[in-house]
Scaffold this active site. Structure first.
Site, mmCIF file in Angstrom:
data_model
loop_
_atom_site.group_PDB
_atom_site.id
_atom_site.type_symbol
_atom_site.label_atom_id
_atom_site.label_comp_id
_atom_site.label_asym_id
_atom_site.label_seq_id
_atom_site.Cartn_x
_atom_site.Cartn_y
_atom_site.Cartn_z
ATOM 1 N N GLU A 28 0.859 -1.185 0.000
ATOM 2 C CA GLU A 28 0.000 0.000 0.000
ATOM 3 C C GLU A 28 0.895 1.234 0.000
ATOM 4 O OE1 GLU A 28 -2.615 0.689 3.342
ATOM 5 O OE2 GLU A 28 -3.457 2.458 2.361
ATOM 6 N N GLU A 53 5.159 5.143 3.140
ATOM 7 C CA GLU A 53 4.533 6.434 3.452
ATOM 8 C C GLU A 53 5.651 7.469 3.671
ATOM 9 O OE1 GLU A 53 1.279 7.990 3.973
ATOM 10 O OE2 GLU A 53 2.751 9.577 4.248
ATOM 11 N N ASP A 103 -1.907 12.202 -3.195
ATOM 12 C CA ASP A 103 -1.922 13.664 -3.338
ATOM 13 C C ASP A 103 -2.154 14.016 -4.812
ATOM 14 O OD1 ASP A 103 -1.380 13.817 -0.654
ATOM 15 O OD2 ASP A 103 0.788 13.933 -0.933
ATOM 16 N N ASP A 139 -10.749 11.014 -5.272
ATOM 17 C CA ASP A 139 -11.898 11.912 -5.424
ATOM 18 C C ASP A 139 -11.596 12.931 -6.525
ATOM 19 O OD1 ASP A 139 -9.824 12.878 -3.557
ATOM 20 O OD2 ASP A 139 -10.969 14.730 -3.799
#
Ligand code: SAM
Length: 311
Positions: A28, A53, A103, A139
């Protein structure tokens, strides 16, 4: 649970070295607070889950979550997803990759910062197992179309646009955007072919150092010395005097890897030693070698003579 590439004996590490067992390998990228990672780990205890991350605060939050929830099949890497994909994952070994709400970098001039670009998809095709897939949820309609185009240009993926699975709408950002009434987009990129380029893991070098002779100067005037690399740069940022020499703070940027190093110059029984200080565990890359070489050049300009170099 935290993956420190410099402490691994080989890159990529074997599943045994990383997880202590074999199992379907899942990555991930950009796990944020780790709630989705934890949910996946609980739903699929047989999976070996690696998360990458870039935010240190998020890594710390996710680490605490895994500890609190007693999750044992997750490993967390603090750094770029591209680095993890290239260096922590063997060729054709990934069952699945998740990217939730990356992002979006909405301004045109910043689009080069987006994760899901053509070079990423090419590398991905070499790390995914045959029929392995990347699941992408966002989104941001602009980024969604962009990623479809970038993947499409490689000809290496079958792409399906589907409604996002429920679990993908329970991440921290999904809940935030849901509250704002935003629309969600989801695609599955399944590998159908592999890019022919090799994409080897990053090359590691022995610990660089040099031995010099001569008098140490009062000051080392090398703050903000910049050396451009093919894909990055080395910057010597600051020098601090210590009893028997200097500490030098260096910043090294290479492809998908940013490291801050502490270099050291000190008098030893054999002369003047210049190399890495005992601090942190940097991965010894070409950039790290070049940082030590820059320091040695500065010492030579100050009148010292290198009698032994190891870089
Ligand atoms: C908008 S947040 C989404 C976090 C989480 N996936 C969620 O849905 O709540 C994007 C995350 O990706 C991380 N990130 C950005 N670029 C990254 C990269 N190249 N590699 C790994 N993480 C990255 C950011 O630090 C941030 O935590």
């Amino acid at each position: 649970m935290l993956v420190r590439p410099a402490l691994l004996t080989s890159l990529p590490p074997s599943p045994l070295a990383l997880f202590g067992r074999e199992g379907p390998l899942v990555l991930e990228i950009g796990f944020g607070d780790g709630r989705f990672t934890a949910e996946l780990a609980r739903a699929h205890p047989e999976w070996n889950l690696l998360g990458a991350e870039v935010s240190a605060a998020s890594v710390a939050r996710a680490w605490r979550r895994m500890k609190r929830e007693g999750i044992g099949n997750v490993r967390l890497y603090h750094g770029e997803g591209g680095f993890a994909l290239r260096n922590l994952v063997a060729e054709e070994s990934l069952f699945r990759v998740y990217v939730n709400f990356p992002d979006p970098w909405p301004k045109k001039k910043h689009q080069e910062n987006r994760l899901l670009r053509e070079p990423f998809f090419r590398l991905l095709s070499t790390r995914l197992a045959p029929e392995g897939s990347l699941l992408f949820t966002t989104d941001h309609e602009g980024y969604f179309g962009f990623a479809l185009e970038e993947a499409g240009r490689t000809g290496l993926f079958r792409v399906e646009v589907l409604p996002p699975p429920e679990a993908h709408l329970r991440t921290k950002y999904a809940l935030k955007w849901k509250a704002e009434g935003r629309t969600f987009f989801h695609a599955v990129f399944t590998r159908i072919a592999k890019d022919p380029s090799p994409f080897p893991p990053i090359r590691r070098y022995p610990m660089p150092h040099a031995l010099l002779q001569g008098e140490l100067p009062e000051d080392l005037a090398l703050a903000k010395t910049v050396l451009p690399l093919e894909k990055g740069a080395v910057v010597l940022l600051e020098t601090a005097r210590k009893k028997d020499g200097f500490y030098v703070l260096a910043h090294v940027e290479e492809e998908d890897l940013v490291q801050d190093l502490l270099l050291e110059v000190r008098r030893s029984a054999k002369g003047v030693y210049a190399g890495l200080a005992r601090f942190g565990s940097p991965l010894v890359t070409e950039g790290v070698q070049r940082a030590v070489a820059l320091l040695v050049e500065a010492l030579e300009r100050a009148g010292l003579r290198a009698v032994q170099r190891s870089y």
